[in-house]
Design a protein around this motif. Structure first.
Motif, mmCIF file in Angstrom:
data_model
loop_
_atom_site.group_PDB
_atom_site.id
_atom_site.type_symbol
_atom_site.label_atom_id
_atom_site.label_comp_id
_atom_site.label_asym_id
_atom_site.label_seq_id
_atom_site.Cartn_x
_atom_site.Cartn_y
_atom_site.Cartn_z
ATOM 1 N N UNK A 1 -13.255 2.250 -19.412
ATOM 2 C CA UNK A 1 -12.582 3.375 -18.741
ATOM 3 C C UNK A 1 -11.407 3.840 -19.594
ATOM 4 N N UNK A 2 -11.426 5.123 -19.929
ATOM 5 C CA UNK A 2 -10.334 5.734 -20.686
ATOM 6 C C UNK A 2 -10.112 7.142 -20.146
ATOM 7 N N UNK A 3 -8.986 7.756 -20.497
ATOM 8 C CA UNK A 3 -8.676 9.094 -19.976
ATOM 9 C C UNK A 3 -7.496 9.680 -20.735
ATOM 10 N N UNK A 4 -7.229 10.948 -20.463
ATOM 11 C CA UNK A 4 -6.015 11.628 -20.935
ATOM 12 C C UNK A 4 -5.835 11.531 -22.443
ATOM 13 N N UNK A 5 -6.887 11.918 -23.164
ATOM 14 C CA UNK A 5 -6.817 11.925 -24.624
ATOM 15 C C UNK A 5 -5.925 13.056 -25.123
ATOM 16 N N UNK A 6 -5.994 14.200 -24.480
ATOM 17 C CA UNK A 6 -5.167 15.358 -24.848
ATOM 18 C C UNK A 6 -5.321 15.730 -26.328
ATOM 19 N N UNK A 7 -6.576 15.852 -26.758
ATOM 20 C CA UNK A 7 -6.845 16.293 -28.128
ATOM 21 C C UNK A 7 -6.218 17.669 -28.345
ATOM 22 N N UNK A 8 -5.519 17.824 -29.464
ATOM 23 C CA UNK A 8 -4.843 19.082 -29.755
ATOM 24 C C UNK A 8 -3.391 19.097 -29.337
ATOM 25 N N UNK B 1 -7.882 2.466 -10.459
ATOM 26 C CA UNK B 1 -6.979 2.355 -11.611
ATOM 27 C C UNK B 1 -6.908 3.633 -12.456
ATOM 28 N N UNK B 2 -5.720 3.817 -13.035
ATOM 29 C CA UNK B 2 -5.517 4.767 -14.130
ATOM 30 C C UNK B 2 -5.545 3.959 -15.429
ATOM 31 N N UNK B 3 -6.324 4.414 -16.392
ATOM 32 C CA UNK B 3 -6.344 3.708 -17.682
ATOM 33 C C UNK B 3 -5.165 4.122 -18.551
ATOM 34 N N UNK B 4 -4.621 5.325 -18.306
ATOM 35 C CA UNK B 4 -3.471 5.795 -19.066
ATOM 36 C C UNK B 4 -3.860 6.469 -20.369
ATOM 37 N N UNK B 5 -2.873 7.073 -21.014
ATOM 38 C CA UNK B 5 -3.086 7.769 -22.283
ATOM 39 C C UNK B 5 -3.220 6.772 -23.430
ATOM 40 N N UNK C 1 0.513 6.619 -17.226
ATOM 41 C CA UNK C 1 0.895 5.209 -17.197
ATOM 42 C C UNK C 1 -0.264 4.383 -16.655
ATOM 43 N N UNK C 2 -0.728 3.370 -17.400
ATOM 44 C CA UNK C 2 -1.807 2.521 -16.879
ATOM 45 C C UNK C 2 -1.327 1.761 -15.649
ATOM 46 N N UNK C 3 -2.135 1.803 -14.583
ATOM 47 C CA UNK C 3 -1.696 1.184 -13.329
ATOM 48 C C UNK C 3 -2.830 1.134 -12.319
#
Length: 414
Positions: A7-14, A247-251, A237-239
C-alpha cells in the motif's frame, strides 16, 4: 496460499517546492519501490490517489509514471497494480490509457462509474492473485468521490442530523461493499479510499479540505467491519485511523517542511484467508531536508554559522543538494529579512525552501509559538491563489469542474 499487498499513496509526481524540482527523489523512490516489491515477494500494489501533484501533469511526469509501472511488472511478471485518482489527479487522463495499462497488469480507476443504478463492479472490483495465479482477495477500488459521484439526498434523509455529504460518502461505501459481497461472498476484501478520515493528523499546509461543500472528514465507521484492510490516501503522515486495518501509508518523502519528521515508507499487508498481518517498510530519504531554527528561531547573524555546521558537500549536483528552511526569531524589523537570508543561502550548496518568522503569542510567556511564512510572490502557486479567492467568494472550496476549467485556462496561458 497468502497474497502480499503493498500500500502506497500520495506520490505527487511533478511536485516542486519553492520552484525546486523533485524528479531525482521520485526516480530514487521508484527504484527503491521496485526493490521492495521484489525482496518482499509482493503480489499486488495499491496506489491510493494523488499520483500526480496537479490536474495538468507534464509529459515528463506521465512518462515517469508509465515507466515506473512497467518496471514493477517486469520485476514481478504476475504483479497486479491498482491505481486510483485523488483530488489532485486528472481523473480522465489517469484512465485514458486503460487498455494499454491492463497489458502490464494495471487497473487505473479515476472516476466512480455507475451501472444499472449501482456501482459498476466490473470496473471497481479487482481480483488480487498470488504468484500461482490463484485469487486470494479482491480490491474495491474507489477514487476520491466528486460531487457527481454522490447521490442527492432529499426528503427525510436530507433532514437528518449531521452532514449530508458524510452520509452520502458512507452510503457510497456501504453500497459498494454490499455489491461486492454479492459477487465474492466472504472472500477477503480490501477497500481503497482518498479521503480525510476523522482522527487523522494533517500536515501543515500540505493537504486541503477536500470533501464537497467544505466538509472536512468522514468517520472511520464508513468502512464496513468486514473489510480486511482499508488503503487510504490524502494525509501525508503514515498512521492508522480508528482501527489497525484502516491506514494511511503516507507520502514517499517530505513534500513540505512540516513533513520532516515523518517516517516515510510503504505498508505491506499479508492476507491468508481470515489471517491478517501488517509490516511497515521504511524508505530511504534521498535528499537531506534541514530546518534551521535553533531553540527559538535564529537571528540573521546566526544563519551562516548554522549552515557551516551542516558540513555541506559543494560537489553535489543541484538535484541532490539539501533543502533548507530557515526559522528566524522575531527581530527589530521584518523588512529585508527574506532578502538577507536569500543572499546568505545563495552562497552555499543548498536549495532554499522558505523562511519563517517564529514569535511567541505573548511577550515574556512560554506560550506556544506561531510561525509566519515570509513568502515571495513567485513562491505562491496560482492554484493556491485560486483556492483562496474561490473560498472567499463562495464560502467553500472549488469542485472538480471548477478545477478543470482553471487548469485549462492556465494551460492556455502557459
Amino acid at each position: 496460499m497468502a497474497v502480499r499487498i503493498l500500500h502506497t499513496a500520495d506520490w505527487h509526481i511533478g511536485q516542486t517546492i519553492n520552484g525546486w524540482d523533485r524528479t531525482f527523489e521520485h526516480a530514487f523512490f521508484f527504484k527503491e519501490l521496485k526493490e521492495i516489491v521484489v525482496r518482499e515477494a509482493v503480489d499486488a500494489v495499491l496506489i491510493s490517489g494523488d499520483v500526480f501533484d496537479n490536474q495538468n501533469p507534464s509529459a515528463e511526469g506521465m512518462r515517469m509514471l508509465f515507466h515506473a509501472l512497467a518496471d514493477l511488472r517486469r520485476a514481478r511478471p504476475h504483479l497486479t497494480t491498482v491505481m486510483t485518482a485523488g483530488n489532485h489527479d486528472p481523473a480522465g487522463r489517469l484512465e485514458a490509457p486503460g487498455i494499454l495499462l491492463e497489458e502490464i497488469g494495471v487497473s487505473a480507476v479515476g472516476m466512480i462509474l455507475q451501472k444499472d443504478g449501482g456501482l459498476d463492479l466490473s470496473r471497481h472490483l479487482v481480483p488480487l492473485k498470488n504468484a500461482e495465479g490463484v485469487i486470494e482477495a479482491y480490491c474495491l477500488a474507489l477514487p476520491f468521490p466528486r460531487a457527481s459521484d454522490l447521490p442527492t439526498l432529499t426528503g427525510e434523509s436530507a433532514k437528518e442530523a449531521g452532514s449530508p455529504i458524510v452520509r452520502a460518502v458512507a452510503d457510497l461505501y456501504q453500497r459498494a461493499v454490499s455489491g461486492a459481497r454479492e459477487q465474492i461472498g466472504d472472500a477477503p476484501l480490501v477497500a481503497m479510499g482518498h479521503l480525510h478520515v476523522s482522527g487523522g493528523d494533517e500536515s501543515e499546509a500540505s493537504e486541503r479540505r477536500i470533501l464537497i461543500g467544505g466538509e472536512h472528514a468522514v468517520p472511520a465507521t464508513v468502512f464496513d467491519e468486514s473489510l480486511a484492510y482499508v488503503a487510504l490516501g490524502h494525509l501525508h503522515k503514515p498512521q492508522r485511523v480508528g482501527r489497525d486495518t484502516v491506514r494511511y501509508s503516507g507520502s514517499p518523502f517530505p513534500l513540505s517542511v512540516s513533513e520532516l519528521n515523518y517516517k516515510h515508507g510503504v505498508d505491506i499487508i499479508e492476507l491468508d484467508g481470515d489471517s491478517y498481518s501488517y509490516e511497515r517498510h521504511a524508505l530511504t530519504r534521498p535528499v537531506p531536508f534541514y530546518r534551521l531554527k535553533g531553540k527559538d528561531g535564529l537571528l540573521v547573524a546566526e544563519v551562516e554559522g548554522a549552515l557551516e555546521a551542516l558540513e555541506l558537500d559543494a560537489d553535489l549536483p543541484v538535484e541532490q543538494q539539501p533543502f533548507v528552511h530557515v526559522d528566524l526569531r522575531r527581530q527589530t524589523s521584518a523588512l529585508g529579512l527574506r532578502a538577507e537570508v536569500d543572499q546568505i543561502l545563495s552562497r552555499y550548496p543548498v536549495r532554499d525552501t522558505g523562511v519563517s518568522i517564529v514569535s511567541a503569542k505573548e511577550e515574556g510567556q512560554a506560550a506556544p509559538s506561531e510561525i509566519v511564512s515570509l513568502k515571495k510572490l513567485e513562491e505562491i502557486k496560482p492554484l493556491d491563489l485560486f483556492y483562496t479567492a474561490f473560498e472567499k467568494e463562495h464560502g467553500e472550496g472549488p469542485e472538480a469542474r471548477h478545477l478543470e476549467l482553471f487548469h485549462s485556462v492556465l494551460a492556455e496561458i502557459d
